[in-house]
Design a protein around this motif. Sequence first.
Motif, mmCIF file in Angstrom:
data_model
loop_
_atom_site.group_PDB
_atom_site.id
_atom_site.type_symbol
_atom_site.label_atom_id
_atom_site.label_comp_id
_atom_site.label_asym_id
_atom_site.label_seq_id
_atom_site.Cartn_x
_atom_site.Cartn_y
_atom_site.Cartn_z
ATOM 1 N N ALA A 53 0.846 -1.199 0.000
ATOM 2 C CA ALA A 53 0.000 0.000 0.000
ATOM 3 C C ALA A 53 0.879 1.246 0.000
ATOM 4 O O ALA A 53 1.917 1.296 0.676
ATOM 5 C CB ALA A 53 -0.919 0.002 1.210
ATOM 6 N N THR A 54 0.463 2.254 -0.751
ATOM 7 C CA THR A 54 1.294 3.451 -0.860
ATOM 8 C C THR A 54 0.440 4.677 -1.160
ATOM 9 O O THR A 54 -0.688 4.557 -1.653
ATOM 10 C CB THR A 54 2.371 3.258 -1.956
ATOM 11 N N ARG A 55 0.980 5.835 -0.875
ATOM 12 C CA ARG A 55 0.311 7.093 -1.164
ATOM 13 C C ARG A 55 1.170 7.874 -2.151
ATOM 14 O O ARG A 55 2.324 8.231 -1.853
ATOM 15 C CB ARG A 55 0.096 7.902 0.116
ATOM 16 N N VAL A 56 0.635 8.134 -3.320
ATOM 17 C CA VAL A 56 1.332 8.855 -4.385
ATOM 18 C C VAL A 56 0.331 9.805 -5.019
ATOM 19 O O VAL A 56 -0.860 9.482 -5.138
ATOM 20 C CB VAL A 56 1.890 7.879 -5.449
ATOM 21 N N LEU A 57 0.771 10.983 -5.420
ATOM 22 C CA LEU A 57 -0.103 11.979 -6.049
ATOM 23 C C LEU A 57 -1.242 12.409 -5.119
ATOM 24 O O LEU A 57 -2.284 12.873 -5.574
ATOM 25 C CB LEU A 57 -0.700 11.420 -7.359
ATOM 26 N N GLY A 58 -1.051 12.208 -3.815
ATOM 27 C CA GLY A 58 -2.115 12.515 -2.865
ATOM 28 C C GLY A 58 -3.223 11.483 -2.866
ATOM 29 O O GLY A 58 -4.282 11.702 -2.267
ATOM 30 N N LEU A 59 -3.005 10.346 -3.520
ATOM 31 C CA LEU A 59 -4.002 9.281 -3.652
ATOM 32 C C LEU A 59 -3.514 8.020 -2.945
ATOM 33 O O LEU A 59 -2.311 7.751 -2.879
ATOM 34 C CB LEU A 59 -4.253 8.977 -5.130
ATOM 35 N N GLU A 60 -4.461 7.234 -2.463
ATOM 36 C CA GLU A 60 -4.130 5.976 -1.795
ATOM 37 C C GLU A 60 -4.225 4.822 -2.789
ATOM 38 O O GLU A 60 -5.260 4.617 -3.428
ATOM 39 C CB GLU A 60 -5.099 5.733 -0.633
ATOM 40 N N PHE A 61 -3.142 4.059 -2.907
ATOM 41 C CA PHE A 61 -3.083 2.904 -3.788
ATOM 42 C C PHE A 61 -2.930 1.644 -2.940
ATOM 43 O O PHE A 61 -2.059 1.583 -2.080
ATOM 44 C CB PHE A 61 -1.880 3.012 -4.736
ATOM 45 N N ARG A 62 -3.732 0.625 -3.225
ATOM 46 C CA ARG A 62 -3.600 -0.624 -2.455
ATOM 47 C C ARG A 62 -2.356 -1.397 -2.846
ATOM 48 O O ARG A 62 -1.846 -2.222 -2.087
ATOM 49 C CB ARG A 62 -4.847 -1.486 -2.605
ATOM 50 N N ASN A 63 -1.849 -1.122 -4.048
ATOM 51 C CA ASN A 63 -0.550 -1.635 -4.473
ATOM 52 C C ASN A 63 -0.062 -0.732 -5.601
ATOM 53 O O ASN A 63 -0.861 0.004 -6.195
ATOM 54 C CB ASN A 63 -0.632 -3.102 -4.909
ATOM 55 N N PRO A 64 1.230 -0.767 -5.916
ATOM 56 C CA PRO A 64 1.773 0.188 -6.890
ATOM 57 C C PRO A 64 1.755 -0.295 -8.332
ATOM 58 O O PRO A 64 2.350 0.348 -9.200
ATOM 59 C CB PRO A 64 3.216 0.352 -6.416
ATOM 60 N N ILE A 65 1.080 -1.403 -8.626
ATOM 61 C CA ILE A 65 1.118 -1.997 -9.957
ATOM 62 C C ILE A 65 -0.120 -1.578 -10.741
ATOM 63 O O ILE A 65 -1.256 -1.856 -10.336
ATOM 64 C CB ILE A 65 1.190 -3.538 -9.886
ATOM 65 N N GLY A 66 0.108 -0.900 -11.870
ATOM 66 C CA GLY A 66 -0.995 -0.388 -12.672
ATOM 67 C C GLY A 66 -0.943 -0.854 -14.108
ATOM 68 O O GLY A 66 0.068 -1.388 -14.584
#
Length: 348
Positions: free
Chosen positions: A46-59
């Motif tokens: 889990a990470t916070r990038v661009l002010g958004l919460e991501f459950r994982n960094p894989i897109g």
Amino acid sequence: MTPSLASALMPLMRGLDAETAHGLALRGLALGLAGRDGAADAPRLATRVLGLEFRNPIGLAAGFDKDAVAVLPLLRLGFGFVEAGTVTPRPQAGNPRPRLFRLTEDAAVINRMGFNNAGLDAYLARLQGLARPLPGVLGANVGVNKEGADPERDYPALCRAVAPHADYVTINISSPNTPGLRDLQGEERLASILDAVAPRALGKPVLVKLAPDLAEDALAPIIEVCVANGVAGLIISNTTIARPDTLVSPNRTEAGGLSGAPLFARSTEMLARAHRLAGGRLALIGAGGVSSGAQAYAKIRAGAGLVQLYSGFAYGGPALIGRIKRELSDLLARDGFAHVADAVGADA
């Protein structure tokens, strides 16, 4: 159907023309035939990038779901985020077929699609029809038509139209398949476009997607223009028009943008340079040649807060997502990182 079973069936699709197989895969996804990943992500992902919460960094990178027909099924496969598009103001057919080529021996793809899409109105209707909340972050990737384009007019209008329905917006100025598009990466022209877009006033993070073929001395001015104009991040990188000598597939001479394994080293080196130049002022998304947890980890250690797949997903299928996340989590644990964000830029 489970993601593993969907992946097991993918060799059958490879007997079809690449674009036909892609279209069938999208239709299957839209119908939910690929199933979903029911496993919980490791907390360290889990990470916070661009002010958004991501459950994982894989897109999932833009270009796979151009018309946003399968956003929810794709997110249910386990992606932390999906970037839909590229969408243009008006529908366009794109370049003549064939225009999508597998380089199986090189684990690569060449495309010269030419921003084929159903246009902004159809795209917005699909985004508006998505059941919320989504199980992941949604990005909208925007571009200009081949004919009649006015970038200073079109990019702001596109950004304003999609921003209410997406979590972030990406300005695509780096596809090699729309004549003149990559010229918009020049410092002065990019500044003019960004001034018209006014990212700070948009209400959503704005990213710029760059080409890996930029001259080395062009990256620093672009980064400064982006920072000065309120851009939140960069995607590094789009496809390349270069053809490495290592390519062996019979399709290696086709015109268009090359993606997949041969792009990994080039895009990761550019990512590392961008990380050094940006000095924490921009979020970075690493794309290009990722098909394993180790490669995703290399992108992260080079400076990427998030990582995108395209060709790797096309070859590996839905099961690849879970495998990359497991491998990435194991590598983070091995190196003593409690959270993926702690590893960002570790090799800088």
